[in-house]
Design a protein around this motif. Structure first.
Motif, PDB file in Angstrom:
ATOM      1  N   LYS A   1      45.569  21.909  32.350  1.00  0.00           N
ATOM      2  CA  LYS A   1      46.348  23.110  32.627  1.00  0.00           C
ATOM      3  C   LYS A   1      45.451  24.248  33.101  1.00  0.00           C
ATOM      4  N   LEU A   2      46.030  25.148  33.839  1.00  0.00           N
ATOM      5  CA  LEU A   2      45.307  26.348  34.252  1.00  0.00           C
ATOM      6  C   LEU A   2      45.125  27.253  33.046  1.00  0.00           C
ATOM      7  N   SER A   3      43.902  27.581  32.719  1.00  0.00           N
ATOM      8  CA  SER A   3      43.631  28.458  31.582  1.00  0.00           C
ATOM      9  C   SER A   3      43.743  29.916  31.996  1.00  0.00           C
ATOM     10  N   GLY A   4      43.832  30.789  31.000  1.00  0.00           N
ATOM     11  CA  GLY A   4      43.873  32.217  31.282  1.00  0.00           C
ATOM     12  C   GLY A   4      42.623  32.685  31.999  1.00  0.00           C
ATOM     13  N   GLN A   5      41.470  32.074  31.657  1.00  0.00           N
ATOM     14  CA  GLN A   5      40.218  32.458  32.305  1.00  0.00           C
ATOM     15  C   GLN A   5      40.246  32.127  33.789  1.00  0.00           C
ATOM     16  N   VAL A   6      40.790  30.947  34.133  1.00  0.00           N
ATOM     17  CA  VAL A   6      40.855  30.551  35.540  1.00  0.00           C
ATOM     18  C   VAL A   6      41.793  31.477  36.307  1.00  0.00           C
ATOM     19  N   VAL A   7      42.955  31.806  35.701  1.00  0.00           N
ATOM     20  CA  VAL A   7      43.911  32.699  36.351  1.00  0.00           C
ATOM     21  C   VAL A   7      43.269  34.069  36.590  1.00  0.00           C
ATOM     22  N   THR A   8      42.517  34.533  35.595  1.00  0.00           N
ATOM     23  CA  THR A   8      41.829  35.820  35.718  1.00  0.00           C
ATOM     24  C   THR A   8      40.806  35.797  36.847  1.00  0.00           C
ATOM     25  N   GLU A   9      40.028  34.712  36.933  1.00  0.00           N
ATOM     26  CA  GLU A   9      39.014  34.608  37.985  1.00  0.00           C
ATOM     27  C   GLU A   9      39.644  34.514  39.367  1.00  0.00           C
ATOM     28  N   LEU A  10      40.779  33.833  39.470  1.00  0.00           N
ATOM     29  CA  LEU A  10      41.477  33.764  40.763  1.00  0.00           C
ATOM     30  C   LEU A  10      41.914  35.145  41.224  1.00  0.00           C
ATOM     31  N   LEU A  11      42.357  35.969  40.267  1.00  0.00           N
ATOM     32  CA  LEU A  11      42.754  37.338  40.601  1.00  0.00           C
ATOM     33  C   LEU A  11      41.531  38.177  40.960  1.00  0.00           C
ATOM     34  N   ARG A  12      40.468  38.051  40.166  1.00  0.00           N
ATOM     35  CA  ARG A  12      39.278  38.876  40.373  1.00  0.00           C
ATOM     36  C   ARG A  12      38.552  38.530  41.675  1.00  0.00           C
ATOM     37  N   LEU A  13      38.421  37.237  41.956  1.00  0.00           N
ATOM     38  CA  LEU A  13      37.634  36.808  43.110  1.00  0.00           C
ATOM     39  C   LEU A  13      38.425  36.778  44.410  1.00  0.00           C
ATOM     40  N   TYR A  14      39.715  36.366  44.308  1.00  0.00           N
ATOM     41  CA  TYR A  14      40.477  36.119  45.523  1.00  0.00           C
ATOM     42  C   TYR A  14      41.787  36.920  45.588  1.00  0.00           C
ATOM     43  N   ASN A  15      41.989  37.817  44.619  1.00  0.00           N
ATOM     44  CA  ASN A  15      43.198  38.665  44.585  1.00  0.00           C
ATOM     45  C   ASN A  15      44.493  37.857  44.504  1.00  0.00           C
ATOM     46  N   VAL A  16      44.437  36.685  43.864  1.00  0.00           N
ATOM     47  CA  VAL A  16      45.615  35.826  43.769  1.00  0.00           C
ATOM     48  C   VAL A  16      46.571  36.377  42.711  1.00  0.00           C
ATOM     49  N   ASN A  17      47.808  36.600  43.090  1.00  0.00           N
ATOM     50  CA  ASN A  17      48.846  37.100  42.186  1.00  0.00           C
ATOM     51  C   ASN A  17      49.226  36.001  41.195  1.00  0.00           C
ATOM     52  N   PRO A  18      49.031  36.195  39.879  1.00  0.00           N
ATOM     53  CA  PRO A  18      49.402  35.167  38.899  1.00  0.00           C
ATOM     54  C   PRO A  18      50.871  34.780  38.962  1.00  0.00           C
ATOM     55  N   LEU A  19      51.747  35.743  39.281  1.00  0.00           N
ATOM     56  CA  LEU A  19      53.170  35.427  39.389  1.00  0.00           C
ATOM     57  C   LEU A  19      53.432  34.492  40.567  1.00  0.00           C
ATOM     58  N   TRP A  20      52.710  34.674  41.664  1.00  0.00           N
ATOM     59  CA  TRP A  20      52.829  33.748  42.792  1.00  0.00           C
ATOM     60  C   TRP A  20      52.313  32.365  42.405  1.00  0.00           C
ATOM     61  N   LEU A  21      51.216  32.343  41.676  1.00  0.00           N
ATOM     62  CA  LEU A  21      50.595  31.079  41.288  1.00  0.00           C
ATOM     63  C   LEU A  21      51.563  30.208  40.487  1.00  0.00           C
ATOM     64  N   PHE A  22      52.390  30.851  39.644  1.00  0.00           N
ATOM     65  CA  PHE A  22      53.318  30.105  38.799  1.00  0.00           C
ATOM     66  C   PHE A  22      54.744  30.093  39.354  1.00  0.00           C
ATOM     67  N   GLY A  23      54.901  30.515  40.602  1.00  0.00           N
ATOM     68  CA  GLY A  23      56.186  30.373  41.258  1.00  0.00           C
ATOM     69  C   GLY A  23      57.195  31.462  40.992  1.00  0.00           C
ATOM     70  N   TYR A  24      56.752  32.640  40.504  1.00  0.00           N
ATOM     71  CA  TYR A  24      57.679  33.718  40.174  1.00  0.00           C
ATOM     72  C   TYR A  24      57.691  34.835  41.209  1.00  0.00           C
ATOM     73  N   SER A  25      56.860  34.733  42.221  1.00  0.00           N
ATOM     74  CA  SER A  25      56.790  35.797  43.215  1.00  0.00           C
ATOM     75  C   SER A  25      56.414  35.208  44.569  1.00  0.00           C
ATOM     76  N   ASN A  26      56.926  35.825  45.624  1.00  0.00           N
ATOM     77  CA  ASN A  26      56.545  35.436  46.975  1.00  0.00           C
ATOM     78  C   ASN A  26      55.322  36.195  47.465  1.00  0.00           C
ATOM     79  N   GLN A  27      54.904  37.202  46.652  1.00  0.00           N
ATOM     80  CA  GLN A  27      53.728  37.991  47.022  1.00  0.00           C
ATOM     81  C   GLN A  27      52.479  37.257  46.551  1.00  0.00           C
ATOM     82  N   LYS A  28      51.733  36.750  47.484  1.00  0.00           N
ATOM     83  CA  LYS A  28      50.594  35.889  47.157  1.00  0.00           C
ATOM     84  C   LYS A  28      49.385  36.671  46.653  1.00  0.00           C
ATOM     85  N   LEU A  29      49.100  37.801  47.272  1.00  0.00           N
ATOM     86  CA  LEU A  29      47.869  38.532  46.978  1.00  0.00           C
ATOM     87  C   LEU A  29      48.161  39.889  46.348  1.00  0.00           C
TER      88      LEU A  29
END
Length: 255
Positions: free
Chosen positions: A46-74
């Motif tokens: 599973k995706l851990s909280g640390q990985v989700v945090t790093e995706l946001l910090r490094l690549y501006n990835v929206n966690p809600l987009w990652l889990f299918g709750y938003s169309n806003q990717k970044l």
């Protein structure tokens, strides 16, 4: 309680790696994962909280987009994004209302993107029309800074705000910052990079915070309280006696 679209988050995770032109090993190194991201991409880990945090910090990835709750990717830090970083659902895929008590609030800022941490919190569905078509979260009041409107141990229910542009001056909000969760009246300032947070209890001094330091913002629109004190019989009697005296005085003025 679960997180929506498990296969989708794996697909989106792989998409981010491919867009960065990284191998599974290189992506793992960037995210602080041992060996490679192969197990995540196969759905074994599973995706851990640390990985989700790093995706946001490094690549501006929206966690809600990652889990299918938003169309806003970044998301772009410092641009006023204050949307919830994790949304939970029940077994029927209906969104839950998570309740954050005083103890949990102390750790909330540090776990704001940790999916597993949210699963430890109580959550329920509130089947009222006022709580549909939006994300809500409950927070428990601690301390007396919001007296007399909000008593210690009251609960406030807040509606998620996605961007600071949606915030309204002089409304009460739950403000999630890197080191604290506070419930204050918010006032916008001429400098859009800052806001003023005001306690209803005038013994507490207002203070400024940087918008970039606000992780989440929840507009308070209802509360749960256990402080409904009804007037005692003696108070009622006193009020009646006072009313009779005032009536007598008015009658004397007509004589």
């Amino acid at each position: 309680m679960g997180i929506n679209d498990v296969t989708g988050d794996v697909r989106r995770f792989k998409q981010i790696r491919e867009e960065q032109s990284l191998t599974q090993t290189e992506f793992a190194q960037a995210l602080g994962i041992k060996n490679s991201t192969a197990d995540i991409e196969r759905g074994r880990t599973k995706l851990s909280g640390q990985v989700v945090t790093e995706l946001l910090r490094l690549y501006n990835v929206n966690p809600l987009w990652l889990f299918g709750y938003s169309n806003q990717k970044l998301l772009h830090a410092g641009k006023g994004d204050v949307s919830p970083k994790v949304v939970t659902v029940d077994v029927d895929e209906n969104e839950n209302l998570v309740m954050v008590n005083q103890k949990a609030a102390a750790g909330y800022p540090h776990n704001v993107q940790d999916v597993e941490w949210y699963q430890q919190l109580p959550a329920f569905d509130l089947p009222l029309p006022q709580y549909r078509n939006a994300t809500y979260r409950g927070f428990q009041i601690e301390g007396d800074s919001m007296l007399p409107n909000f008593m210690p141990e009251d609960w406030v229910l807040g509606k998620a705000i996605s961007n600071m542009d949606e915030a309204t001056t002089n409304r009460v909000y739950v403000v999630v910052m890197p080191d604290a969760v506070v419930i204050k009246k918010l006032q916008k300032l001429p400098d859009p990079s800052k806001v003023l947070l005001i306690s209803l209890n005038q013994e507490y001094v207002p203070f400024e915070v940087q918008v970039s330091d606000i992780q989440e913002l929840w507009q308070v629109n209802s509360k749960l309280t256990f402080h409904l004190d009804s007037p005692s019989e003696s108070n009622l009697l006193r009020e009646l006696q006072q009313g009779m005296e005032e009536l007598k005085n008015q009658m004397r003025n007509f004589k």
